[in-house]
Design an enzyme around this catalytic site. Sequence first.
Site, PDB file in Angstrom:
ATOM      1  N   VAL A 109     -12.613   6.345   3.636  1.00 26.90           N
ATOM      2  CA  VAL A 109     -12.401   5.267   2.349  1.00 26.90           C
ATOM      3  C   VAL A 109     -11.039   5.277   2.329  1.00 26.90           C
ATOM      4  CG1 VAL A 109     -12.605   4.624   0.058  1.00 26.90           C
ATOM      5  CG2 VAL A 109     -14.665   5.676   1.206  1.00 26.90           C
ATOM      6  N   CYS A 110     -10.255   4.336   2.396  1.00 24.56           N
ATOM      7  CA  CYS A 110      -8.938   4.196   2.232  1.00 24.56           C
ATOM      8  C   CYS A 110      -8.259   5.051   3.368  1.00 24.56           C
ATOM      9  CB  CYS A 110      -8.706   4.509   1.007  1.00 24.56           C
ATOM     10  SG  CYS A 110      -7.063   4.330   0.171  1.00 24.56           S
ATOM     11  N   SER A 111      -7.203   5.763   2.786  1.00 25.86           N
ATOM     12  CA  SER A 111      -6.447   6.878   3.728  1.00 25.86           C
ATOM     13  C   SER A 111      -7.098   7.803   4.287  1.00 25.86           C
ATOM     14  CB  SER A 111      -5.005   7.020   2.845  1.00 25.86           C
ATOM     15  OG  SER A 111      -5.482   8.009   1.765  1.00 25.86           O
TER      16      SER A 111
END
Length: 318
Positions: A109-111
């Site tokens: 998720v995300c970074s």
Amino acid sequence: MTLRIEILAFDKSQVLDITGPLQVFATANDLARIRGVPAPYEILVVAREQPVSTSSGMQIVTLPLPDTNGALHTLIVSGGYGVNQAMGDADLITWIRARSRRARRTASVCSGAFLLATAGLLKGRRAATHWQRAAEFAACFPEVRLETDPIFIRDGSIWTSAGITAGIDLALALVEDDLGHETALAIARQLVVFMKRPGGQAQFSAALRLQDAGGRFDVLHAWIVENLNRPLSLAVLAERMAMSERSFSRHYRQATGRTPARAVEDLRFETARRLLEQGVSVARVAARCGFGAEETMRRVFLRQIRVSPKAYRERFSE
């Protein structure tokens, strides 16, 4: 069979990267219990630290990192401000690499994509991450085929998502992969979120992409959305802004990075897609969104997402 989900947290991870997917899987369990059937998921939040202090200051109770040899259905790696420090944790990276080998699928998720890439899991693969760190990611991991637009990407057994709340879209797609579209849609309704679908779904709405720093044209965009069925020529838009056509066109492109005509098309396309998802007929959508003719709308859809309006409606309408 209960499917084991492990969500990896770390110091200063983003709380929604953890709790967003967690709640999607938990809601799947809730709906199963209401129907009187076994819960499909066993969900664990794991970390080297107990508890984990997220970037918001909220502490989350976690379980120790499991043995890497245990059976696992899905490994989800969160992101957040602490990802750079986590990238330097050799033991954690080794655990991610080894645990992924035992998982049927691995996601970030995300970074969190930075951690998967550091572990060598994204080499040669398509991937997504938070738009704000895309340039940094591309510089650090040139061997990864980074795509900056999609909400999430599936490349084989590896799934990656864009920023923060995109983890909910990712988790809904994972549930759909496990339990089917109807269950994922029921979860989306329960959580009062959109049921996002894979393939070309932009991280930003068209209106958000068109925002400029000064917000000079925000009112115009709102007016366009309310008047999509009207002719929206350059002359009409320029008059709305009390500017000459030449001046409007130049200032608009400087502010938004798009021509007025492309902006109108993007807003029409986004609205049309939403209406088709609601089951509105292709003919009515073409009229309501100002395309004039179904063939015109068809060409726009094929150019934007390589799918016809009819096929899109059949696949994605509720």
